[in-house]
Design a protein around this motif. Sequence first.
Motif, mmCIF file in Angstrom:
data_model
loop_
_atom_site.group_PDB
_atom_site.id
_atom_site.type_symbol
_atom_site.label_atom_id
_atom_site.label_comp_id
_atom_site.label_asym_id
_atom_site.label_seq_id
_atom_site.Cartn_x
_atom_site.Cartn_y
_atom_site.Cartn_z
ATOM 1 N N PHE A 91 8.386 -17.628 -4.247
ATOM 2 C CA PHE A 91 7.339 -16.959 -3.480
ATOM 3 C C PHE A 91 6.198 -17.881 -3.083
ATOM 4 O O PHE A 91 5.388 -17.534 -2.250
ATOM 5 C CB PHE A 91 6.762 -15.781 -4.276
ATOM 6 C CG PHE A 91 7.711 -14.635 -4.422
ATOM 7 C CD1 PHE A 91 8.237 -13.991 -3.320
ATOM 8 C CD2 PHE A 91 8.061 -14.185 -5.683
ATOM 9 C CE1 PHE A 91 9.101 -12.919 -3.454
ATOM 10 C CE2 PHE A 91 8.924 -13.116 -5.835
ATOM 11 C CZ PHE A 91 9.442 -12.480 -4.716
ATOM 12 N N THR A 96 4.635 -4.813 -11.584
ATOM 13 C CA THR A 96 4.062 -6.134 -11.346
ATOM 14 C C THR A 96 2.670 -6.190 -11.949
ATOM 15 O O THR A 96 1.850 -5.313 -11.688
ATOM 16 C CB THR A 96 4.002 -6.441 -9.835
ATOM 17 O OG1 THR A 96 5.338 -6.507 -9.338
ATOM 18 C CG2 THR A 96 3.292 -7.765 -9.559
ATOM 19 N N VAL A 120 13.514 -10.333 1.039
ATOM 20 C CA VAL A 120 13.581 -11.312 -0.050
ATOM 21 C C VAL A 120 15.015 -11.849 -0.066
ATOM 22 O O VAL A 120 15.865 -11.355 -0.796
ATOM 23 C CB VAL A 120 13.204 -10.673 -1.410
ATOM 24 C CG1 VAL A 120 13.185 -11.734 -2.500
ATOM 25 C CG2 VAL A 120 11.859 -9.978 -1.315
ATOM 26 N N ILE A 127 2.411 -12.266 -11.812
ATOM 27 C CA ILE A 127 1.887 -13.086 -10.715
ATOM 28 C C ILE A 127 0.549 -13.651 -11.153
ATOM 29 O O ILE A 127 -0.303 -12.913 -11.663
ATOM 30 C CB ILE A 127 1.692 -12.255 -9.423
ATOM 31 C CG1 ILE A 127 3.027 -11.718 -8.915
ATOM 32 C CG2 ILE A 127 1.017 -13.097 -8.342
ATOM 33 C CD1 ILE A 127 2.901 -10.796 -7.717
ATOM 34 N N ARG A 150 13.716 -16.167 -10.304
ATOM 35 C CA ARG A 150 12.653 -15.572 -9.494
ATOM 36 C C ARG A 150 12.663 -16.261 -8.139
ATOM 37 O O ARG A 150 12.745 -17.487 -8.071
ATOM 38 C CB ARG A 150 11.315 -15.796 -10.198
ATOM 39 C CG ARG A 150 10.099 -15.294 -9.459
ATOM 40 C CD ARG A 150 8.845 -15.571 -10.312
ATOM 41 N NE ARG A 150 7.643 -15.094 -9.676
ATOM 42 C CZ ARG A 150 6.809 -15.860 -8.984
ATOM 43 N NH1 ARG A 150 7.038 -17.147 -8.842
ATOM 44 N NH2 ARG A 150 5.738 -15.335 -8.446
ATOM 45 N N PRO A 151 12.577 -15.483 -7.045
ATOM 46 C CA PRO A 151 12.531 -16.116 -5.720
ATOM 47 C C PRO A 151 11.338 -17.065 -5.597
ATOM 48 O O PRO A 151 10.317 -16.868 -6.266
ATOM 49 C CB PRO A 151 12.379 -14.926 -4.765
ATOM 50 C CG PRO A 151 12.958 -13.776 -5.508
ATOM 51 C CD PRO A 151 12.592 -14.024 -6.953
ATOM 52 N N SER A 177 -0.706 -11.336 -3.774
ATOM 53 C CA SER A 177 0.460 -10.638 -4.309
ATOM 54 C C SER A 177 1.352 -10.177 -3.177
ATOM 55 O O SER A 177 0.938 -10.103 -2.030
ATOM 56 C CB SER A 177 0.024 -9.439 -5.152
ATOM 57 O OG SER A 177 -0.491 -8.430 -4.328
ATOM 58 N N ALA A 178 2.571 -9.832 -3.529
ATOM 59 C CA ALA A 178 3.530 -9.365 -2.531
ATOM 60 C C ALA A 178 3.025 -8.123 -1.829
ATOM 61 O O ALA A 178 3.319 -7.898 -0.673
ATOM 62 C CB ALA A 178 4.874 -9.083 -3.200
ATOM 63 N N HIS A 213 7.319 -8.192 -13.377
ATOM 64 C CA HIS A 213 7.002 -9.338 -12.528
ATOM 65 C C HIS A 213 5.575 -9.754 -12.851
ATOM 66 O O HIS A 213 4.668 -8.916 -12.778
ATOM 67 C CB HIS A 213 7.088 -8.977 -11.049
ATOM 68 C CG HIS A 213 8.452 -8.586 -10.584
ATOM 69 N ND1 HIS A 213 8.703 -8.256 -9.271
ATOM 70 C CD2 HIS A 213 9.629 -8.461 -11.240
ATOM 71 C CE1 HIS A 213 9.992 -7.941 -9.139
ATOM 72 N NE2 HIS A 213 10.570 -8.061 -10.320
#
Length: 134
Positions: free
Chosen positions: A34, A7, A105, A52, A31-32, A58-59, A50
């Motif tokens: 988010f 990521t 997810v 962002i 892409r989910p 961020s996740a 990924h």
Amino acid sequence: MQLDHVTIVAPDCDALMRFFVDIAGMRVGPRPPFGVGGYWLYLGSRPAVHLIASGAASASASASAERPGATRIDHLALRVGDEAEWRALLERLDCHGYAYQLADVPVARELQLFVRLAPGVVVEFVVAQTRAQS
């Protein structure tokens, strides 16, 4: 286990996306949702990079000592192969006293587990939700 994805958090995701698509031959894929901007870039059937948008959480929720808006690799992710490997991973983490965060997810039907090793160093483990339960 195998490397799942990397990521990258950046102020200009579009420029990075263009590089990975135009130069590296990746493609933008599903892409989910988010709630933050970004892209999932695929090599074959799996998302390998990924992206962002910086400024977004961020996740991995990594607290960075870097200036806001700096481009950085946020985390690396390792894919766990099956339920037995997932359970063994959880047991090792607990046995060695590592703190971790779990995330679901649902769109991707995956479970994620994040371990912060040091400031700015996060490792994610990911497994298909149909294979393992947290």
